[in-house]
Design a protein around this motif. Structure first.
Motif, PDB file in Angstrom:
ATOM      1  N   LEU A   1       0.838  -1.205   0.000  1.00  0.00           N
ATOM      2  CA  LEU A   1       0.000   0.000   0.000  1.00  0.00           C
ATOM      3  C   LEU A   1       0.875   1.257   0.000  1.00  0.00           C
ATOM      4  O   LEU A   1       2.012   1.217   0.471  1.00  0.00           O
ATOM      5  CB  LEU A   1      -0.855   0.043   1.268  1.00  0.00           C
ATOM      6  CG  LEU A   1      -2.093  -0.845   1.349  1.00  0.00           C
ATOM      7  CD1 LEU A   1      -2.721  -0.715   2.740  1.00  0.00           C
ATOM      8  CD2 LEU A   1      -3.110  -0.486   0.292  1.00  0.00           C
ATOM      9  N   PRO A   2       0.325   2.388  -0.492  1.00  0.00           N
ATOM     10  CA  PRO A   2       1.043   3.655  -0.283  1.00  0.00           C
ATOM     11  C   PRO A   2       1.268   3.831   1.217  1.00  0.00           C
ATOM     12  O   PRO A   2       0.408   3.458   2.027  1.00  0.00           O
ATOM     13  CB  PRO A   2       0.057   4.695  -0.820  1.00  0.00           C
ATOM     14  CG  PRO A   2      -0.824   3.957  -1.754  1.00  0.00           C
ATOM     15  CD  PRO A   2      -0.934   2.566  -1.215  1.00  0.00           C
ATOM     16  N   PHE A   3       2.406   4.365   1.588  1.00  0.00           N
ATOM     17  CA  PHE A   3       2.854   4.393   2.988  1.00  0.00           C
ATOM     18  C   PHE A   3       1.807   5.001   3.938  1.00  0.00           C
ATOM     19  O   PHE A   3       1.502   4.443   4.987  1.00  0.00           O
ATOM     20  CB  PHE A   3       4.169   5.168   3.053  1.00  0.00           C
ATOM     21  CG  PHE A   3       4.921   4.996   4.329  1.00  0.00           C
ATOM     22  CD1 PHE A   3       4.760   3.879   5.128  1.00  0.00           C
ATOM     23  CD2 PHE A   3       5.814   5.976   4.734  1.00  0.00           C
ATOM     24  CE1 PHE A   3       5.471   3.728   6.299  1.00  0.00           C
ATOM     25  CE2 PHE A   3       6.536   5.836   5.900  1.00  0.00           C
ATOM     26  CZ  PHE A   3       6.354   4.712   6.687  1.00  0.00           C
ATOM     27  N   ARG A   4       1.251   6.162   3.561  1.00  0.00           N
ATOM     28  CA  ARG A   4       0.304   6.823   4.454  1.00  0.00           C
ATOM     29  C   ARG A   4      -0.935   5.956   4.681  1.00  0.00           C
ATOM     30  O   ARG A   4      -1.431   5.844   5.796  1.00  0.00           O
ATOM     31  CB  ARG A   4      -0.105   8.188   3.882  1.00  0.00           C
ATOM     32  CG  ARG A   4      -1.087   8.923   4.776  1.00  0.00           C
ATOM     33  CD  ARG A   4      -1.343  10.334   4.311  1.00  0.00           C
ATOM     34  NE  ARG A   4      -0.152  11.167   4.437  1.00  0.00           N
ATOM     35  CZ  ARG A   4      -0.132  12.490   4.275  1.00  0.00           C
ATOM     36  NH1 ARG A   4      -1.248  13.120   3.988  1.00  0.00           N
ATOM     37  NH2 ARG A   4       0.986  13.175   4.385  1.00  0.00           N
ATOM     38  N   PHE A   5      -1.412   5.344   3.603  1.00  0.00           N
ATOM     39  CA  PHE A   5      -2.584   4.474   3.697  1.00  0.00           C
ATOM     40  C   PHE A   5      -2.265   3.264   4.577  1.00  0.00           C
ATOM     41  O   PHE A   5      -3.101   2.801   5.356  1.00  0.00           O
ATOM     42  CB  PHE A   5      -2.994   4.017   2.286  1.00  0.00           C
ATOM     43  CG  PHE A   5      -4.472   3.779   2.117  1.00  0.00           C
ATOM     44  CD1 PHE A   5      -5.358   3.846   3.185  1.00  0.00           C
ATOM     45  CD2 PHE A   5      -4.991   3.505   0.854  1.00  0.00           C
ATOM     46  CE1 PHE A   5      -6.722   3.631   3.007  1.00  0.00           C
ATOM     47  CE2 PHE A   5      -6.347   3.292   0.662  1.00  0.00           C
ATOM     48  CZ  PHE A   5      -7.214   3.347   1.747  1.00  0.00           C
TER      49      PHE A   5
ATOM     50  N   GLU B   1       6.092   4.742  -4.684  1.00  0.00           N
ATOM     51  CA  GLU B   1       4.762   5.116  -4.193  1.00  0.00           C
ATOM     52  C   GLU B   1       3.783   5.419  -5.342  1.00  0.00           C
ATOM     53  O   GLU B   1       2.572   5.318  -5.166  1.00  0.00           O
ATOM     54  CB  GLU B   1       4.866   6.365  -3.306  1.00  0.00           C
ATOM     55  CG  GLU B   1       5.457   6.099  -1.948  1.00  0.00           C
ATOM     56  CD  GLU B   1       4.451   5.481  -0.980  1.00  0.00           C
ATOM     57  OE1 GLU B   1       3.548   6.169  -0.530  1.00  0.00           O
ATOM     58  OE2 GLU B   1       4.594   4.272  -0.695  1.00  0.00           O
TER      59      GLU B   1
ATOM     60  N   ARG C   1       1.960   2.311  -6.557  1.00  0.00           N
ATOM     61  CA  ARG C   1       1.148   1.862  -5.412  1.00  0.00           C
ATOM     62  C   ARG C   1      -0.089   2.741  -5.287  1.00  0.00           C
ATOM     63  O   ARG C   1      -1.196   2.251  -5.064  1.00  0.00           O
ATOM     64  CB  ARG C   1       1.955   1.993  -4.108  1.00  0.00           C
ATOM     65  CG  ARG C   1       3.043   0.980  -3.947  1.00  0.00           C
ATOM     66  CD  ARG C   1       3.875   1.334  -2.713  1.00  0.00           C
ATOM     67  NE  ARG C   1       5.101   0.558  -2.670  1.00  0.00           N
ATOM     68  CZ  ARG C   1       6.167   0.876  -1.967  1.00  0.00           C
ATOM     69  NH1 ARG C   1       6.177   1.969  -1.228  1.00  0.00           N
ATOM     70  NH2 ARG C   1       7.244   0.111  -1.976  1.00  0.00           N
ATOM     71  N   ALA C   2       0.115   4.057  -5.413  1.00  0.00           N
ATOM     72  CA  ALA C   2      -1.014   4.988  -5.263  1.00  0.00           C
ATOM     73  C   ALA C   2      -2.040   4.771  -6.375  1.00  0.00           C
ATOM     74  O   ALA C   2      -3.248   4.793  -6.128  1.00  0.00           O
ATOM     75  CB  ALA C   2      -0.501   6.431  -5.282  1.00  0.00           C
TER      76      ALA C   2
ATOM     77  N   THR D   1      -4.830   2.316  -5.911  1.00  0.00           N
ATOM     78  CA  THR D   1      -5.863   2.530  -4.900  1.00  0.00           C
ATOM     79  C   THR D   1      -6.863   3.598  -5.370  1.00  0.00           C
ATOM     80  O   THR D   1      -6.535   4.428  -6.218  1.00  0.00           O
ATOM     81  CB  THR D   1      -5.251   3.017  -3.569  1.00  0.00           C
ATOM     82  OG1 THR D   1      -4.671   4.315  -3.781  1.00  0.00           O
ATOM     83  CG2 THR D   1      -4.180   2.063  -3.066  1.00  0.00           C
TER      84      THR D   1
ATOM     85  N   ASP E   1      -5.849  12.449   2.109  1.00  0.00           N
ATOM     86  CA  ASP E   1      -5.985  11.944   3.476  1.00  0.00           C
ATOM     87  C   ASP E   1      -5.237  10.617   3.588  1.00  0.00           C
ATOM     88  O   ASP E   1      -4.786  10.244   4.661  1.00  0.00           O
ATOM     89  CB  ASP E   1      -7.468  11.696   3.806  1.00  0.00           C
ATOM     90  CG  ASP E   1      -8.200  12.995   4.095  1.00  0.00           C
ATOM     91  OD1 ASP E   1      -7.542  14.037   4.153  1.00  0.00           O
ATOM     92  OD2 ASP E   1      -9.428  12.946   4.259  1.00  0.00           O
ATOM     93  N   MET E   2      -5.142   9.902   2.455  1.00  0.00           N
ATOM     94  CA  MET E   2      -4.551   8.564   2.485  1.00  0.00           C
ATOM     95  C   MET E   2      -3.320   8.414   1.586  1.00  0.00           C
ATOM     96  O   MET E   2      -2.663   7.372   1.593  1.00  0.00           O
ATOM     97  CB  MET E   2      -5.615   7.531   2.069  1.00  0.00           C
ATOM     98  CG  MET E   2      -6.719   7.403   3.105  1.00  0.00           C
ATOM     99  SD  MET E   2      -8.334   7.038   2.386  1.00  0.00           S
ATOM    100  CE  MET E   2      -8.962   8.609   1.897  1.00  0.00           C
ATOM    101  N   ILE E   3      -3.033   9.455   0.795  1.00  0.00           N
ATOM    102  CA  ILE E   3      -1.901   9.412  -0.140  1.00  0.00           C
ATOM    103  C   ILE E   3      -0.991  10.608   0.117  1.00  0.00           C
ATOM    104  O   ILE E   3      -1.478  11.715   0.354  1.00  0.00           O
ATOM    105  CB  ILE E   3      -2.425   9.492  -1.610  1.00  0.00           C
ATOM    106  CG1 ILE E   3      -3.396   8.348  -1.910  1.00  0.00           C
ATOM    107  CG2 ILE E   3      -1.296   9.521  -2.616  1.00  0.00           C
ATOM    108  CD1 ILE E   3      -2.772   6.985  -1.983  1.00  0.00           C
ATOM    109  N   ASP E   4       0.301  10.402   0.029  1.00  0.00           N
ATOM    110  CA  ASP E   4       1.281  11.481   0.191  1.00  0.00           C
ATOM    111  C   ASP E   4       1.013  12.590  -0.850  1.00  0.00           C
ATOM    112  O   ASP E   4       0.930  12.310  -2.048  1.00  0.00           O
ATOM    113  CB  ASP E   4       2.682  10.852  -0.045  1.00  0.00           C
ATOM    114  CG  ASP E   4       3.808  11.802   0.294  1.00  0.00           C
ATOM    115  OD1 ASP E   4       3.615  13.018   0.173  1.00  0.00           O
ATOM    116  OD2 ASP E   4       4.889  11.303   0.660  1.00  0.00           O
TER     117      ASP E   4
END
Lengths: 93, 381
Positions: free
Chosen positions: A6-10, B95, B98-99, B102, B216-219
């Motif tokens: 997953l992306p790190f923050r998520f 990232e 990965r992003a 989602t 909120d969930m992604i850099d």
């Protein structure tokens, strides 16, 4: 089949949902196998993610203590943060 | 907030920690306005004056319109290269895929449809058809729309004082860019220009709110690369090609230009915008200035996305429109640079501009006057 990363923050938000309480030490230890070696896997970046998740109300501070001359914050996920887990990929639910 | 400590000193340290985060967000917001002000001046006073853009931009209406949308797409592409470099240096390249796997990451692609083709495309076309003053005045409303959307969609906390600050910033932005309204066109084309000028007000506001939700969930530094890259690709396939087809159709394929007394037949095809985009890479001056302008514009977006995430849509957008303020010193900077290439930029601040600058400053102060209210951005939980 192995889960995609997953992306790190998520991932930090997902991690929060699996623990009653946690500090950045727990994240660095428990997620090392997934993100080790990446330039972003640092205390500084981790703190930025937890600060951001806290500002938007997805996690909250439950305890603070001193660690040397630094502040160690213990967090827990909020209901709002838990609700956002619905956006996780199916394999992570 | 339920901090389980009985130690006042620890509570104070926690407040200091949160204040440091908020201050970084506010600084990012100010830097976004500063760098966007510089980018605008560099783009319009230098990039468009070289290589494939020079003749269309200076002497033509329709080919100039193609040049403007083409340079906007080029800016986003080169800016995405700068952001990719930043993500690589900071160890975050992995990232990106990965992003994109989602939903929050894919929201950044969705957001770029609003910010790129709708926002930037509408702004450039509106400016051409209805004139700079109308386009700027209408598009500058975007922070108010964004704050309203942020209130409804993200449940952001915005009090009366901050609302007044946001509105002061947009009034100041309009005053700085104000000139006696003089439309480039009349009749139905003018009203079409007004309609296009509404696009950025809605587009940029929607982009901010959608991105904010995803971040909120992604850099934010990953979300903005996705936004910039896909924005340039989508713009190349929609606005650049669409405006090229429109210009070729209206002119019959050739626009007759008077270039300092010499008649030039400028050919327009469906691919003219693409041609300008790629030719820019072969002209040294175009390339150098687009790299510089896109660095300023790209990092402006980086700061804007960080501010959106850290201090919320309303405040981040209020800071972003302070670009009008920063465009004043940037205009004087361009005055120093253009003589090196043999022409005068001739930028001069008017009394109205300075009044606008003062109003923006007051508005920005009203927005930031109590940073503690940013400890909890939203009415959640």
């Amino acid at each position: 089949m192995a889960k995609s990363i997953l992306p790190f923050r998520f991932r930090v938000l997902h991690y929060a949902s699996t623990k009653d309480e946690f500090t950045y030490h727990d994240i660095l230890k428990d997620l090392e196998s997934e993100y080790a070696g990446e330039g972003q896997f640092t205390e500084k970046k981790m703190t930025l993610h937890t600060d951001s998740l806290m500002a938007v109300g997805m996690i909250e501070a439950v305890k603070t203590e001193l660690e040397g001359d630094h502040l160690l914050i213990t967090y827990k996920i909020t209901d709002y943060g838990r609700d956002r887990l619905k956006y996780l990929p199916a394999e992570w639910k | 907030m339920s901090v389980g400590t009985n130690d006042a000193a620890l509570a104070q340290m926690l407040e200091k920690h949160r204040m440091s985060y908020v201050k970084r967000g506010l600084t990012a917001g100010i830097l976004s306005g500063m760098t966007w002000g510089l980018q605008g001046v560099l783009l319009w006073s230098l990039v468009l004056c070289f290589g494939p853009f020079a003749i269309p931009y200076s002497y033509s209406f329709y080919a100039g319109l193609v040049a403007a949308v083409s340079v906007a797409a080029l800016h986003d592409f080169v800016a995405s290269c700068w952001i990719l470099l930043m993500d690589a240096v900071t160890g975050r390249i992995k990232e990106i895929p990965r992003a994109l796997k989602t939903k929050p990451g894919r929201l950044a692609v969705f957001a770029c449809l609003f910010g790129g083709p709708l926002g930037m495309g509408g702004y450039v076309i509106g400016m051409y058809l209805a004139g700079v003053t109308y386009a700027l005045a209408i598009s500058a409303v975007y922070p108010a729309i964004g704050a309203l959307l942020g209130r409804i969609v993200l449940k952001e906390r915005i009090n009366v004082r901050v609302w007044i600050g946001i509105i002061a910033c947009l009034i100041g932005a309009v005053l700085v860019g104000w000139a006696p309204p003089e439309a480039a066109t009349s009749g139905s084309q003018f009203y079409l220009g007004i309609a296009f000028s509404c696009c950025p007000a809605v587009g940029w506001a929607a982009e901010g709110v959608i991105s904010c939700f995803g971040m909120d969930m992604i850099d934010p530094d990953i979300a903005i690369w996705i936004r910039e890259f896909f924005s340039s690709v989508i713009a190349m396939c929609t606005t650049v090609i669409g405006i090229s087809i429109f210009a070729a159709a209206v002119t019959g394929g050739v626009e007759v230009l008077d270039v300092d007394g010499t008649t030039v037949n400028y050919a327009l095809h469906w691919y003219t915008g693409w041609q300008m985009f790629f030719t820019a890479f072969t002209d040294v001056n175009s390339l150098v200035w687009i790299i510089i302008a896109a660095a300023s514009g790209g990092f402006s977006y980086v700061f804007w996305y960080r501010a959106l995430n850290m201090v919320g849509t309303g405040r981040a957008m209020a800071f972003n429109v302070t670009y009008a303020l920063w465009s004043v010193p940037a205009g004087y900077l361009a005055n120093l640079i253009t003589p090196l290439y043999g022409w005068e930029n001739g930028y001069a601040a008017t009394g109205l501009m300075l009044a606008g600058v003062a109003i923006i400053t007051i508005g920005a102060i009203l927005v930031v006057i109590n940073p503690k209210e940013l400890f909890q951005l939203r009415n959640v939980g």
